[in-house]
Design an enzyme around this catalytic site. Structure first.
Site, short mmCIF file in Angstrom:
data_model
loop_
_atom_site.label_atom_id
_atom_site.label_comp_id
_atom_site.label_asym_id
_atom_site.label_seq_id
_atom_site.Cartn_x
_atom_site.Cartn_y
_atom_site.Cartn_z
N ASP A 161 -19.01 -1.60 3.36
CA ASP A 161 -18.79 -1.22 4.76
C ASP A 161 -19.17 0.25 4.96
O ASP A 161 -19.78 0.62 5.97
CB ASP A 161 -17.33 -1.44 5.19
CG ASP A 161 -17.15 -2.79 5.90
OD1 ASP A 161 -17.94 -3.72 5.60
OD2 ASP A 161 -16.23 -2.92 6.74
N LYS A 219 -12.84 1.85 -11.97
CA LYS A 219 -11.65 2.71 -11.89
C LYS A 219 -10.99 2.63 -13.27
O LYS A 219 -9.86 2.16 -13.42
CB LYS A 219 -10.72 2.20 -10.77
CG LYS A 219 -9.57 3.13 -10.41
CD LYS A 219 -9.99 4.36 -9.63
CE LYS A 219 -8.79 5.30 -9.49
NZ LYS A 219 -9.16 6.60 -8.87
N ASP A 271 -16.53 -4.91 -1.60
CA ASP A 271 -16.24 -5.15 -0.18
C ASP A 271 -16.11 -3.81 0.55
O ASP A 271 -16.70 -3.60 1.61
CB ASP A 271 -14.94 -5.95 -0.05
CG ASP A 271 -14.55 -6.16 1.40
OD1 ASP A 271 -15.43 -6.56 2.19
OD2 ASP A 271 -13.38 -5.90 1.74
N TYR A 299 -10.00 -11.32 -5.19
CA TYR A 299 -10.29 -12.42 -4.27
C TYR A 299 -9.96 -13.79 -4.86
O TYR A 299 -10.03 -14.79 -4.16
CB TYR A 299 -11.76 -12.39 -3.86
CG TYR A 299 -12.06 -11.37 -2.79
CD1 TYR A 299 -12.02 -10.01 -3.08
CD2 TYR A 299 -12.41 -11.76 -1.49
CE1 TYR A 299 -12.30 -9.06 -2.10
CE2 TYR A 299 -12.68 -10.82 -0.52
CZ TYR A 299 -12.62 -9.48 -0.83
OH TYR A 299 -12.91 -8.55 0.15
N ASP A 325 -13.55 5.95 -6.12
CA ASP A 325 -13.26 7.01 -5.14
C ASP A 325 -14.36 8.06 -5.13
O ASP A 325 -14.78 8.55 -4.07
CB ASP A 325 -11.86 7.63 -5.37
CG ASP A 325 -11.56 7.95 -6.82
OD1 ASP A 325 -12.36 7.56 -7.71
OD2 ASP A 325 -10.52 8.58 -7.08
#
Ligand code: IPM
Ligand code: MN
Length: 355
Positions: A251, A190, A247, A138, A223
């Site tokens: 959701d 990750k 982010d 970002y 993941d």
């Protein structure tokens, strides 16, 4: 002792104003029952103002907002404004300028709310995501090379500073110590592919973690986190992660807790001001119809009270919302609630008064 808080209010676009007024209705009901008072300072920031004046966040508004005890935001996003302008010019700009470096997003399924996860109940879905809110992908660094040619290169860099990573991780450990149900903090990363960025995150997590022997430390790739949020959400207590992963997984979190109608979040500078919002967006197609669910905005107000140290009053709101959800509302989905937007607020107010 009477305490008056200065609250900057940005109703914003679409359904933002409708849900913000329910949030304020509920905060005022809390005021009636206690010594807490709120002075609201309204700012007409958002798409309409941008279309009229061309500005998104004037310096004077930013200055004033930085002085508030907290900011209450409805939604940003206007169908007539090109995507990206309001997001970067207003929302991200506030996060960065006010250094709201923590995004706190609780994922909590309340009894009586439908989750798409089969065989999971309120006992299984109750964790907090701490998302780094000012860095990573970002940060907006990168650029084009040979733009528009067949040899075009587009680079978008993930910026991770030791300071930025450490303050986020430290906040997450503190949050877990104070509020974690199981005193377990999971780093979502990750490390197998992002071998620079998450090397820094993992080293910092381990080093800061040494100061928190009472907290169980856990790591999972992003993941795998997505997989387990669906399969075994009960494993999580507090998750800490970078801006982009945060982010995305929040959701997913919003969906398993009953949808965008209920998910609230805080953008927090622990040493400065903080901004609380329903995370659902401006929902233009539902605007002005009295069908949008204001529970997320009401819960944003609840988080704001907690942040201001008014945990007893925050508890009243949470309890009243839980009763409203369980006893009064038919669904969390816009248009299927069995009542209008303002009635939801009325029910919550009634339960606060009756309690
Ligand atoms: C959120 C939103 C924002 C983000 C957008 C609107 C810029 O999706 O608050 O999660 O990506 O952070
Ligand atoms: Mn998002």
């Amino acid at each position: 002792m009477k305490k008056t808080y200065q609250i900057g209010v940005i109703p914003g676009d679409g359904t933002g104003p409708e849900v913000v007024s329910e949030g304020i209705k509920v905060l005022n009901a809390v005021g009636e029952k206690s010594e807490i008072r709120f002075d609201y300072h309204h700012y007409d920031l958002g798409g309409d103002r941008y279309l009229k004046t061309g500005d998104t966040l004037p310096a004077s508004a930013l200055d004033e907002l930085s002085e508030q005890d907290a900011i209450f935001l409805g939604a940003i996003g206007h169908p007539d404004v090109k995507p990206g302008i309001l997001e970067t010019g207003l929302l991200l700009s506030m996060r960065f300028s006010l250094d709201l470096y923590i995004s706190l997003r609780p994922v909590k399924l309340y009894p009586g709310v439908d989750t798409p996860l089969k065989n999971k109940t309120a006992a299984d879905i109750d964790f907090d995501v701490v998302r780094e809110n000012t860095e990573g992908l970002y940060a907006g660094t990168g650029g084009f090379l040979k733009k528009g040619t067949p040899d075009e290169v587009a680079v978008q860099e993930s910026v991770n500073t030791r300071k930025g990573v450490e303050r986020c991780i430290r906040y997450a450990f503190e949050h877990c110590r104070k509020f974690g149900r199981r005193k377990k903090l999971t780093l979502c990363g990750k490390t197998n592919v992002l071998t620079y960025a998450f090397d820094l995150w993992e080293r910092t997590f381990n080093e800061v973690g040494d100061e928190y022997p009472d907290i169980e430390k856990d790591y999972a790739h992003v993941d795998a986190i997505c997989m387990w949020m669906v399969k075994n959400p009960e494993w999580f207590d507090v998750i800490v992660t970078d801006n982009m992963f945060g982010d995305i997984i929040t959701d997913l979190g919003a969906m398993i807790q009953g949808g965008m109608g209920i998910a609230a979040g805080g953008n927090i500078n622990p040493e400065g001001t903080a901004m609380f919002e329903p995370i659902g967006g401006s929902a233009p197609k539902y605007t002005g119809q009295d069908v949008i669910n204001p529970v997320a905005a009401i819960m944003a107000g609840q988080m704001m009270l907690n942040h201001l140290g008014e945990s007893e009053a925050a508890g009243w709101i949470e309890k009243a919302v839980m009763t409203t959800i369980k006893d009064d509302m038919a669904s969390m989905d816009a248009g299927r609630m069995g009542m209008g937007t303002s009635e939801v607020g009325d029910y919550v107010v009634t339960h606060i008064r009756d309690d």
